[in-house]
Design a protein around this motif. Structure first.
Motif, mmCIF file in Angstrom:
data_model
loop_
_atom_site.group_PDB
_atom_site.id
_atom_site.type_symbol
_atom_site.label_atom_id
_atom_site.label_comp_id
_atom_site.label_asym_id
_atom_site.label_seq_id
_atom_site.Cartn_x
_atom_site.Cartn_y
_atom_site.Cartn_z
ATOM 1 N N ASP A 50 27.802 38.667 45.064
ATOM 2 C CA ASP A 50 27.568 39.021 43.666
ATOM 3 C C ASP A 50 26.454 38.116 43.137
ATOM 4 O OD1 ASP A 50 29.687 40.725 43.954
ATOM 5 O OD2 ASP A 50 31.131 39.403 42.948
ATOM 6 N N THR A 51 25.825 38.532 42.020
ATOM 7 C CA THR A 51 24.795 37.663 41.435
ATOM 8 C C THR A 51 25.450 36.681 40.470
ATOM 9 O OG1 THR A 51 24.362 39.518 39.979
ATOM 10 C CG2 THR A 51 22.682 39.028 41.612
ATOM 11 N N ILE A 52 24.914 35.483 40.446
ATOM 12 C CA ILE A 52 25.406 34.454 39.521
ATOM 13 C C ILE A 52 24.369 34.324 38.413
ATOM 14 C CG2 ILE A 52 25.963 32.006 39.288
ATOM 15 C CD1 ILE A 52 26.613 32.096 42.369
ATOM 16 N N GLN A 94 31.860 35.848 45.713
ATOM 17 C CA GLN A 94 32.841 36.856 45.296
ATOM 18 C C GLN A 94 33.946 36.154 44.527
ATOM 19 O OE1 GLN A 94 34.223 38.938 48.804
ATOM 20 N NE2 GLN A 94 32.155 39.571 49.365
ATOM 21 N N THR A 95 34.521 36.846 43.542
ATOM 22 C CA THR A 95 35.532 36.233 42.669
ATOM 23 C C THR A 95 36.655 35.524 43.432
ATOM 24 O OG1 THR A 95 34.991 37.942 41.096
ATOM 25 C CG2 THR A 95 36.946 36.647 40.614
ATOM 26 N N PRO A 96 37.253 36.131 44.468
ATOM 27 C CA PRO A 96 38.353 35.426 45.136
ATOM 28 C C PRO A 96 37.941 34.065 45.712
ATOM 29 C CG PRO A 96 38.246 37.705 45.872
ATOM 30 C CD PRO A 96 37.025 37.456 45.045
ATOM 31 N N TYR A 97 36.714 33.973 46.250
ATOM 32 C CA TYR A 97 36.259 32.703 46.805
ATOM 33 C C TYR A 97 35.969 31.694 45.694
ATOM 34 C CZ TYR A 97 35.939 35.201 51.193
ATOM 35 O OH TYR A 97 36.246 35.936 52.302
ATOM 36 N N LEU A 98 35.375 32.186 44.569
ATOM 37 C CA LEU A 98 35.101 31.287 43.442
ATOM 38 C C LEU A 98 36.414 30.744 42.885
ATOM 39 C CD1 LEU A 98 32.246 33.300 41.685
ATOM 40 C CD2 LEU A 98 32.024 31.090 42.828
ATOM 41 N N ASP A 99 37.439 31.615 42.798
ATOM 42 C CA ASP A 99 38.755 31.183 42.297
ATOM 43 C C ASP A 99 39.367 30.140 43.238
ATOM 44 O OD1 ASP A 99 38.502 32.861 40.178
ATOM 45 O OD2 ASP A 99 39.877 34.401 40.925
ATOM 46 N N VAL A 124 39.905 18.619 34.965
ATOM 47 C CA VAL A 124 38.858 19.648 34.874
ATOM 48 C C VAL A 124 39.525 20.988 34.555
ATOM 49 C CG1 VAL A 124 37.092 20.917 36.184
ATOM 50 C CG2 VAL A 124 37.319 18.440 36.490
ATOM 51 N N PRO A 125 39.161 21.636 33.419
ATOM 52 C CA PRO A 125 39.745 22.943 33.095
ATOM 53 C C PRO A 125 39.349 23.993 34.135
ATOM 54 C CG PRO A 125 38.527 22.036 31.223
ATOM 55 C CD PRO A 125 38.188 21.198 32.406
ATOM 56 N N LEU A 126 40.205 24.973 34.361
ATOM 57 C CA LEU A 126 39.950 26.002 35.380
ATOM 58 C C LEU A 126 38.620 26.721 35.129
ATOM 59 C CD1 LEU A 126 41.058 27.422 37.906
ATOM 60 C CD2 LEU A 126 42.220 29.042 36.401
ATOM 61 N N THR A 127 38.311 27.010 33.858
ATOM 62 C CA THR A 127 37.049 27.711 33.560
ATOM 63 C C THR A 127 35.851 26.861 33.983
ATOM 64 O OG1 THR A 127 37.355 26.892 31.307
ATOM 65 C CG2 THR A 127 37.747 29.240 31.663
ATOM 66 N N ASP A 128 35.920 25.542 33.725
ATOM 67 C CA ASP A 128 34.827 24.652 34.138
ATOM 68 C C ASP A 128 34.728 24.597 35.662
ATOM 69 O OD1 ASP A 128 34.389 24.163 31.503
ATOM 70 O OD2 ASP A 128 34.764 21.997 31.575
ATOM 71 N N ALA A 129 35.894 24.520 36.320
ATOM 72 C CA ALA A 129 35.898 24.444 37.787
ATOM 73 C C ALA A 129 35.246 25.690 38.388
ATOM 74 C CB ALA A 129 37.322 24.276 38.299
ATOM 75 N N LYS A 130 35.505 26.861 37.773
ATOM 76 C CA LYS A 130 34.889 28.107 38.273
ATOM 77 C C LYS A 130 33.377 28.064 38.089
ATOM 78 C CE LYS A 130 38.730 31.266 37.645
ATOM 79 N NZ LYS A 130 39.262 32.442 36.931
ATOM 80 N N ILE A 131 32.932 27.499 36.965
ATOM 81 C CA ILE A 131 31.494 27.393 36.707
ATOM 82 C C ILE A 131 30.843 26.424 37.709
ATOM 83 C CG2 ILE A 131 29.773 26.656 34.986
ATOM 84 C CD1 ILE A 131 31.798 27.731 32.833
ATOM 85 N N MET A 132 31.570 25.329 38.028
ATOM 86 C CA MET A 132 31.068 24.387 39.039
ATOM 87 C C MET A 132 30.944 25.091 40.394
ATOM 88 S SD MET A 132 33.355 20.992 38.277
ATOM 89 C CE MET A 132 32.967 19.794 37.025
#
Ligand code: HEC
Length: 143
Positions: A50-52, A94-99, A124-132
């Motif tokens: 996917d594109t980031i 892909q979302t599953p790997y990012l999660d 670290v909040p989950l949303t921040d961790a996903k962005i990292m």
């Protein structure tokens, strides 16, 4: 002219040359195994990417810079932890790997890249961790 002694010596030289090349070829074997180990270290998982969005990757880079990640990680080279570029080589965007990577950033652990242990980051909040994680996978080359 050729004494039997000289013939014997010539024969010995040929045997040595033959054994020598045999041993040299044998020595090439471990080198081949080394490249095999390197390949296995990455263990690239095939899949579409996917594109980031650039803004997300940039935010992730800032979050990482303000955290302690760079004490154990470098972008290009293996340090205590794997190089961010090596992590990007393994996982498809892909979302599953990012999660999964976001969870790992929070919980820490070992075993995916070797025996070194990553410290947990419970603050670290989950949303921040996903962005990292998005920033790290944005380092994938030839997307
Ligand atoms: C104490 C050293 C240390 C710190 C600090 C650290 N890491 Fe790690 N990191 C590691 C090690 C060691 C591994 C390999 C773990 C394994 O083999 O399962 C790793 C693995 C990872 C992975 C790949 C996980 C996987 O299962 O493939 C990601 C993503 C990651 N780190 C991101 C981060 C981020 C983001 C930070 C900052 C918030 C951070 N790390 C801080 C040591 C560290």
């Amino acid at each position: 002219m050729f004494s039997p002694n000289l013939l014997q010596q010539l024969q010995n030289i040929f045997i040595c040359a033959f054994l020598g090349s045999y041993l040299l070829l044998g020595c090439n074997q471990p080198a081949k195994q080394n490249t095999q180990i390197k390949k296995d270290y990455i263990r690239a998982i095939p899949g579409e990417n996917d594109t980031i969005p650039v803004a997300v990757a940039e935010k992730g880079e800032v979050l990482i810079a303000y955290s302690d990640c760079y004490t154990c990680h470098k972008e290009d080279k293996k340090s205590i932890g794997p190089a961010f570029k090596d992590i990007a080589k393994r996982y498809p965007v892909q979302t599953p790997y990012l999660d999964m990577l976001a969870q790992k950033i929070i919980s820490g652990g070992s075993g995916s890249w070797g025996r070194a242990v990553m410290s947990p980051h419970p603050k670290v909040p989950l949303t921040d961790a996903k962005i990292m994680a998005s920033y790290i996978l944005s380092l994938k080359e030839n997307k």
